[in-house]
Design a protein around this motif. Structure first.
Motif, PDB file in Angstrom:
ATOM      1  N   LYS A 173       0.828  -1.192   0.000  1.00  0.00           N
ATOM      2  CA  LYS A 173       0.000   0.000   0.000  1.00  0.00           C
ATOM      3  C   LYS A 173       0.863   1.243   0.000  1.00  0.00           C
ATOM      4  O   LYS A 173       1.969   1.260   0.556  1.00  0.00           O
ATOM      5  N   SER A 204      -6.773   7.298  -9.529  1.00  0.00           N
ATOM      6  CA  SER A 204      -6.633   6.097  -8.701  1.00  0.00           C
ATOM      7  C   SER A 204      -6.845   4.820  -9.501  1.00  0.00           C
ATOM      8  O   SER A 204      -6.216   3.792  -9.239  1.00  0.00           O
ATOM      9  N   GLU A 205      -7.703   4.865 -10.521  1.00  0.00           N
ATOM     10  CA  GLU A 205      -7.930   3.680 -11.348  1.00  0.00           C
ATOM     11  C   GLU A 205      -6.736   3.376 -12.243  1.00  0.00           C
ATOM     12  O   GLU A 205      -6.349   2.225 -12.407  1.00  0.00           O
ATOM     13  N   LYS A 249      -3.145   3.754  -9.676  1.00  0.00           N
ATOM     14  CA  LYS A 249      -3.234   3.105  -8.360  1.00  0.00           C
ATOM     15  C   LYS A 249      -2.765   4.016  -7.224  1.00  0.00           C
ATOM     16  O   LYS A 249      -2.326   3.547  -6.172  1.00  0.00           O
TER      17      LYS A 249
END
Length: 530
Positions: free
Chosen positions: A91, A108-109, A112
């Motif tokens: 993460k 974010s898609e 990431k």
């Protein structure tokens, strides 16, 4: 967790690092107050990177992309170069704050990178916007103001730009002016009739048309000077020899009073104004017809140019008219009557502006409401085709007009009209034949079937499909029987071929299962005896 903030300015993209704030202090009033103070805000937020735009066109493209929630390649490269790299399977230890949630979701898609857009991020961006010229060296406040002004103008022009071929504002102004001219020409013509009627009252009964009356009043001037020598010129104006002679004879025996030359000059000048207005009205009508054929050809061919233009002007634009359902389009122009009926709980109106169409006038009094509802449905389809289709054609409008004609015949004579599926299919076929694109002929037909099957002809489509399936099954059975008979003939068993065919014929002709069973038993017994 570290927080990075993305700021989109008129001069470029900027990335800031906000540190020294815990999650508890994010919602306090002290953080909001510290945004105004540059010393306190500069200790919390630091500039990480800045990427200026290459040109004004590049800035406009980036601004359009951000407003639509799209991440461009430049923005992606800027974030990947300046943000800490995230190892695979782990993460991220930071998050990116953005002003637009749509942009954050796409970032974010694709990359990431965890993004957030909340009240705390917006407060930080407010402080960055206030002190942006202090963070970047060699950037003057005047330069930033000029960049913002230029980008704002170019962005507004890009949003307001329109297609020249679809200027529905011109149609709206033309139909308003046409209605105003009709009223003015009518009132001015009546004034000419009254004014010149004191001198030549008999002319009113002879000439009924206002435009011809004004031309004759300007030509005749003083009735006492009208003679047989002016008869050919008068014939050219009137277009009828008998009327011209009648005007000359009426001038000789007229009971009107004499008018001074000054009064006649004023009457002639005013008559000339009426003539000019009438001629301009004809030119304006031709202009309206051409514009309607460019903007809404299907609607114009279906319901006429004038009524179609009135519908567009009342709705505000062609797009607004296309968004209206058929029930709204039906009573468009009768809003007062509708609200009065709703208030008094009376009968609601059946038609508005659509009443001026010739179809409503041709329908009987009992079927006017049905005809208005059906015509509004077709007008709604035509307006949507005109608004959202890329190619301008009148094929759909002509086919829809044929459907309305068939519906009129159905109400009067009982002749069954064609179905929507067949009409749209023929329209698409005629379009493909006109364009000469035979390869693309099958795909629009399939699309039209899908569209129409959702609307009116769902049951018909289901029945047709089941009928086709039944015929296919019958064909398969026949094919199998033919194979069996061929094999039996090849083996020499000719006797087994005829009973099968007889069984089927007897079963179909004589509706009795018992007889078929007895016959088959008798044949079996005969075989055993042999």
């Amino acid at each position: 967790m570290a927080l990075y903030v993305l700021f989109e300015s008129a001069s470029g993209y900027a990335l800031f690092h906000a540190y020294g704030m815990d999650e508890i202090a994010q919602n306090t009033q002290a953080v909001r107050d510290s945004v105004v103070d540059l010393n306190r805000f500069g200790q919390v937020v630091k500039l990480v990177a800045f990427s200026p735009f290459s040109s004004a066109m590049d800035a406009l493209n980036q601004c359009n992309a951000v407003s639509e929630g799209i991440m461009t390649d430049e923005l992606r490269n800027f974030l990947e170069l300046n943000l800490p790299k995230v190892k695979e399977g782990k993460k991220a230890k930071f998050s990116l704050g953005v002003a637009e949630p749509k942009v954050g979701s796409q970032i974010s898609e694709v990359t990431k990178i965890p993004c957030q857009s909340n009240e705390f991020v917006l407060e930080i961006l407010r402080g960055v916007r206030l002190h942006f010229d202090k963070f970047i060296k060699d950037l003057k406040p005047t330069d930033l103001d000029k960049a913002q002004l230029g980008l704002g103008h170019s962005y507004s022009r890009a949003k307001v730009k329109f297609n020249v071929n679809r200027v529905d504002n011109m149609v709206i102004q033309a139909i308003f002016l046409l209605d105003t001219l009709d009223k003015d020409i009518n009132s001015f013509s009546m004034r000419v009739r009254e004014w010149y009627g004191y001198h030549f009252p008999e002319l009113m009964k002879i000439v009924n048309d206002n435009y011809l009356y004004a031309k004759i009043a300007k030509f005749v001037e003083n009735k006492s000077e009208l003679s047989e020598a002016q008869l050919p010129a008068l014939e050219d104006i009137v277009g009828d020899e008998d009327k011209a002679k009648e005007i000359v004879e009426a001038a000789k025996a007229s009971m009107g009073q004499d008018i001074s030359p000054i009064d006649l000059i004023n009457v002639q000048q005013f008559a000339q104004r009426v003539i000019n207005l009438s001629e301009y009205r004809k030119k304006l009508y031709d202009y309206l017809v051409t514009k309607m054929n460019d903007i809404a050809p299907n609607l114009a061919s279906l319901i006429g140019e004038v009524v179609g233009a009135r519908l567009i002007s009342h709705a505000g634009s062609l797009t607004n008219l296309a968004k209206c359902p058929a029930s709204t389009l039906q009573i468009l122009g009768a809003e007062k009557a509708l609200f009065r009926a709703l208030k008094t709980k009376g009968n609601t109106p059946k038609y508005g502006l659509i009443f001026h169409s010739s179809f409503i006038g041709r329908a009987s009094s009992r079927n006017k409401g049905r005809m208005a509802r059906y015509l509004a449905n077709k007008c709604s389809i035509a307006s949507r085709i005109d608004c959202f289709s890329e190619t301008s054609t009148t094929v759909f409008g002509e086919k829809l007009r044929e459907q309305v004609e068939e519906r009129l015949d159905f109400y009067d004579k009982g002749v069954a009209p064609r179905k929507n599926l067949d009409v749209m299919k023929s329209a698409l076929e005629s379009m493909t034949t006109d364009d000469g694109d035979k390869k693309n002929e099958e795909t629009p037909a399939k699309k039209s079937k899908k569209k129409k099957s959702k609307a009116d002809d769902v049951e018909v489509m289901d029945v047709d499909v089941s009928a086709d399936l039944g015929t296919e099954k019958k064909k398969k059975k026949k094919y199998k029987l033919d194979e069996d008979t061929a094999m039996e003939v090849a083996n020499g068993d000719d006797q087994n071929v005829t009973p099968k065919s007889k069984k089927k014929k007897q079963g179909k002709d004589e509706n009795g299962d018992v007889k078929m069973g007895t016959e088959s038993k008798k044949k079996k017994k005969s075989k055993i005896v042999e």
